[in-house]
Design a protein around this motif. Structure first.
Motif, PDB file in Angstrom:
ATOM      1  N   HIS A  86      59.778  59.139  42.117  1.00  0.00           N
ATOM      2  CA  HIS A  86      59.833  57.765  42.613  1.00  0.00           C
ATOM      3  C   HIS A  86      61.281  57.291  42.669  1.00  0.00           C
ATOM      4  O   HIS A  86      62.057  57.518  41.739  1.00  0.00           O
ATOM      5  CB  HIS A  86      58.996  56.848  41.735  1.00  0.00           C
ATOM      6  N   THR A  87      61.626  56.620  43.761  1.00  0.00           N
ATOM      7  CA  THR A  87      63.007  56.207  44.006  1.00  0.00           C
ATOM      8  C   THR A  87      63.197  54.697  44.094  1.00  0.00           C
ATOM      9  O   THR A  87      64.306  54.209  43.909  1.00  0.00           O
ATOM     10  CB  THR A  87      63.501  56.820  45.328  1.00  0.00           C
ATOM     11  N   HIS A  88      62.121  53.949  44.397  1.00  0.00           N
ATOM     12  CA  HIS A  88      62.258  52.518  44.664  1.00  0.00           C
ATOM     13  C   HIS A  88      61.226  51.699  43.886  1.00  0.00           C
ATOM     14  O   HIS A  88      60.150  52.178  43.567  1.00  0.00           O
ATOM     15  CB  HIS A  88      62.079  52.217  46.155  1.00  0.00           C
ATOM     16  N   ARG A  89      61.616  50.462  43.641  1.00  0.00           N
ATOM     17  CA  ARG A  89      60.700  49.450  43.117  1.00  0.00           C
ATOM     18  C   ARG A  89      60.488  48.450  44.239  1.00  0.00           C
ATOM     19  O   ARG A  89      61.464  47.948  44.813  1.00  0.00           O
ATOM     20  CB  ARG A  89      61.301  48.756  41.892  1.00  0.00           C
ATOM     21  N   TRP A  90      59.229  48.155  44.564  1.00  0.00           N
ATOM     22  CA  TRP A  90      58.966  47.234  45.660  1.00  0.00           C
ATOM     23  C   TRP A  90      57.909  46.212  45.273  1.00  0.00           C
ATOM     24  O   TRP A  90      57.088  46.443  44.390  1.00  0.00           O
ATOM     25  CB  TRP A  90      58.559  47.977  46.939  1.00  0.00           C
ATOM     26  N   THR A  91      57.943  45.096  45.978  1.00  0.00           N
ATOM     27  CA  THR A  91      56.960  44.019  45.796  1.00  0.00           C
ATOM     28  C   THR A  91      56.499  43.556  47.162  1.00  0.00           C
ATOM     29  O   THR A  91      57.320  43.271  48.041  1.00  0.00           O
ATOM     30  CB  THR A  91      57.574  42.830  45.041  1.00  0.00           C
ATOM     31  N   VAL A  92      55.193  43.493  47.365  1.00  0.00           N
ATOM     32  CA  VAL A  92      54.624  42.915  48.582  1.00  0.00           C
ATOM     33  C   VAL A  92      53.959  41.607  48.186  1.00  0.00           C
ATOM     34  O   VAL A  92      53.321  41.518  47.134  1.00  0.00           O
ATOM     35  CB  VAL A  92      53.628  43.886  49.258  1.00  0.00           C
ATOM     36  N   PHE A  93      54.109  40.550  48.998  1.00  0.00           N
ATOM     37  CA  PHE A  93      53.692  39.216  48.544  1.00  0.00           C
ATOM     38  C   PHE A  93      53.272  38.330  49.710  1.00  0.00           C
ATOM     39  O   PHE A  93      53.575  38.593  50.876  1.00  0.00           O
ATOM     40  CB  PHE A  93      54.833  38.545  47.787  1.00  0.00           C
ATOM     41  N   LEU A  94      52.574  37.264  49.368  1.00  0.00           N
ATOM     42  CA  LEU A  94      52.245  36.167  50.289  1.00  0.00           C
ATOM     43  C   LEU A  94      52.395  34.876  49.505  1.00  0.00           C
ATOM     44  O   LEU A  94      51.877  34.762  48.394  1.00  0.00           O
ATOM     45  CB  LEU A  94      50.823  36.309  50.833  1.00  0.00           C
ATOM     46  N   THR A 144      56.144  51.081  42.104  1.00  0.00           N
ATOM     47  CA  THR A 144      57.235  51.999  42.408  1.00  0.00           C
ATOM     48  C   THR A 144      56.704  53.064  43.346  1.00  0.00           C
ATOM     49  O   THR A 144      55.499  53.299  43.417  1.00  0.00           O
ATOM     50  CB  THR A 144      57.802  52.651  41.142  1.00  0.00           C
ATOM     51  N   GLY A 145      57.591  53.706  44.064  1.00  0.00           N
ATOM     52  CA  GLY A 145      57.169  54.742  44.996  1.00  0.00           C
ATOM     53  C   GLY A 145      58.351  55.375  45.682  1.00  0.00           C
ATOM     54  O   GLY A 145      59.511  55.114  45.347  1.00  0.00           O
ATOM     55  N   TRP A 146      58.062  56.239  46.658  1.00  0.00           N
ATOM     56  CA  TRP A 146      59.118  56.920  47.398  1.00  0.00           C
ATOM     57  C   TRP A 146      58.876  56.887  48.907  1.00  0.00           C
ATOM     58  O   TRP A 146      59.729  57.298  49.680  1.00  0.00           O
ATOM     59  CB  TRP A 146      59.240  58.377  46.957  1.00  0.00           C
ATOM     60  N   GLY A 147      57.729  56.389  49.350  1.00  0.00           N
ATOM     61  CA  GLY A 147      57.419  56.417  50.777  1.00  0.00           C
ATOM     62  C   GLY A 147      57.058  55.056  51.328  1.00  0.00           C
ATOM     63  O   GLY A 147      56.655  54.151  50.595  1.00  0.00           O
ATOM     64  N   GLU A 148      57.223  54.900  52.644  1.00  0.00           N
ATOM     65  CA  GLU A 148      56.890  53.661  53.334  1.00  0.00           C
ATOM     66  C   GLU A 148      55.495  53.746  53.937  1.00  0.00           C
ATOM     67  O   GLU A 148      55.081  54.803  54.421  1.00  0.00           O
ATOM     68  CB  GLU A 148      57.913  53.393  54.444  1.00  0.00           C
ATOM     69  N   PHE A 149      54.768  52.645  53.917  1.00  0.00           N
ATOM     70  CA  PHE A 149      53.424  52.591  54.482  1.00  0.00           C
ATOM     71  C   PHE A 149      53.074  51.141  54.790  1.00  0.00           C
ATOM     72  O   PHE A 149      53.774  50.232  54.364  1.00  0.00           O
ATOM     73  CB  PHE A 149      52.388  53.195  53.519  1.00  0.00           C
ATOM     74  N   VAL A 150      51.996  50.944  55.538  1.00  0.00           N
ATOM     75  CA  VAL A 150      51.561  49.605  55.934  1.00  0.00           C
ATOM     76  C   VAL A 150      50.555  49.063  54.931  1.00  0.00           C
ATOM     77  O   VAL A 150      49.580  49.742  54.586  1.00  0.00           O
ATOM     78  CB  VAL A 150      50.932  49.624  57.343  1.00  0.00           C
ATOM     79  N   VAL A 151      50.815  47.862  54.440  1.00  0.00           N
ATOM     80  CA  VAL A 151      49.910  47.177  53.510  1.00  0.00           C
ATOM     81  C   VAL A 151      49.068  46.172  54.291  1.00  0.00           C
ATOM     82  O   VAL A 151      49.602  45.396  55.091  1.00  0.00           O
ATOM     83  CB  VAL A 151      50.690  46.438  52.405  1.00  0.00           C
TER      84      VAL A 151
END
Length: 411
Positions: A37-45, A108-115
């Motif tokens: 894993h390379t990144h920490r990300w947050t998806v929000f509304l 956390t993760g390493w790849g991009e995808f659609v939420v």
């Protein structure tokens, strides 16, 4: 009038922001994150208006931390019953539901995808759920910020370089894992002879270095790596100035990747058309807090970090920003407009030039709203001018045609 009877001819708007924030993991976070894993990300509304920034005793505005998210001034639970985020299937419990703010998921993760973001409204609204789609962005794109210092290099090559203006995923594949790890997600699947479609969905493409083209394909473990093929630049000597420019571009991109988080969010409005009376009463009891008149923070990361730019140059760059044009800047566009009922809200297409990750607004303001209005008004004026010119040309052509017809009759 019944409390559930809809009131015709009324539209109620509620501004929101949705999207994602991502950054590289720190050394401490890497120690506890799943392998690879390379990144920490947050998806929000959240609601559109941002709380005012904190002020230091000196009177200066305190800089927001690296995990800052815009909006959130309003509590949307008065109209939203539940928000469900549908993550990649390789995450444990990919459906993450929240019945109260904050509506966000951090992983956390390493790849991009659609939420997929599914918004369910309170029963009084009598509205169907709203579905939004957002592609998580882990890498910077667009014009890099001037003046950033590149991170340390290994073997003379800058580490942590990202992509620019591309939909290709440029994320290192995780190290081979002997046994499944609950948090190690998403994990690239092994290629099978009888499962070609599934493999295609998880293809990870590694772009060739600048100056090389990627044509031949080589199989890797869980990924397909494009190997560079020989080009004219490899056969013939390359001008030293071109090499220097390429090195600077790589350093700028590497610096952005190492220093700045990736902002990918957009302003939009949920529109309730002909709401039931009892729901309208609830909406009227909870008016949204208005956007600030001007931005209280730096408008963008470029404003904040591009110290080499003059005020005039910054103003020109910031002129590209707009309320509608500040949405997630990728090739993906949501097929579902964020509109409830028969109303018309903000469109899902990009407006004007595509913004880079350094140009995404850090907060939204009435100043930006006015700029967008003026931009649309100017575009409308230009269209009318063009219509007038074509109308004059058409009239002139019709007169010329009538004259030619008279000449033909006289022959």
């Amino acid at each position: 009038m019944s409390s559930s009877e809809r009131i015709k001819g009324i539209q109620v708007h509620r501004p929101i922001i949705y999207g994602s924030h991502a950054r590289l993991l720190t050394d401490e976070e890497k120690a506890t994150a799943p392998p690879g894993h390379t990144h920490r990300w947050t998806v929000f509304l959240t609601s559109a208006t941002s709380p005012p920034p904190n002020k230091l005793p000196s009177g200066e505005i305190e800089k927001d931390d690296i995990d800052y998210l815009p909006g959130g001034e309003d509590d949307l639970s008065y109209l939203i019953k539940k928000v469900t985020f549908k993550l990649h299937d390789t995450y444990p419990q990919p459906n993450r539901a929240f019945d109260k703010p904050p509506f966000k998921v951090t992983e956390t993760g390493w790849g991009e995808f659609v939420v997929q973001i599914r918004v369910q409204f309170i029963p009084e609204s009598s509205e169907k759920p709203l579905t939004l789609n957002h592609p998580i962005k882990l890498h910077h794109w667009g014009v890099p910020i001037e003046g950033l210092v590149a991170p340390p290099t290994e073997g003379g090559v800058a580490t942590g370089t990202g992509t620019a203006n591309t939909s290709v995923v440029n994320t290192p594949a995780p190290e081979p894992i002997q046994e499944p790890t609950p948090a190690a997600t998403p994990v690239p699947p092994e290629k099978k002879e009888d499962d070609q479609e599934e493999v295609k969905e998880e293809i990870i493409v590694t772009p060739a270095p600048i100056g090389e083209s990627s044509n031949s394909v080589k199989e890797g473990e869980g990924s397909i790596v494009l190997e560079p093929t020989q080009t004219s630049e490899q056969i013939h000597p390359v001008n030293d100035e071109i090499i220097v420019q390429q090195d600077l571009q790589q350093q700028h991109t590497a610096a952005m990747t190492a220093i700045l988080p990736v902002h990918s969010w957009q302003y939009d409005e949920i529109v309730f058309s002909d709401p039931p009376k009892n729901f309208l009463d609830i909406l009227n009891e909870h008016p949204p807090k208005g956007l600030p008149k001007i931005n209280r923070r730096a408008k963008t990361q470029r404003d904040e970090y591009d110290s080499g730019s003059t005020g005039q140059k910054k103003s020109k760059k910031n002129g590209r920003q707009s309320v509608l044009g500040s949405r997630a800047n990728t090739e993906f566009q949501s097929p579902t407009p964020s509109v409830i009922g028969a109303g018309a809200g903000a469109q899902n297409g990009l407006v004007g030039e595509e913004l880079g990750s350094a140009d995404v607004p850090l907060e939204f303001s009435l100043e930006m709203e006015r700029a967008e209005y003026n931009k649309l008004a100017e575009a409308r004026r230009k269209i009318i001018d063009q219509m007038d010119k074509w109308r004059e040309r058409l009239i002139a052509q019709e007169k010329e045609l009538a004259k030619l017809k008279q000449e033909v009759k006289g022959i």
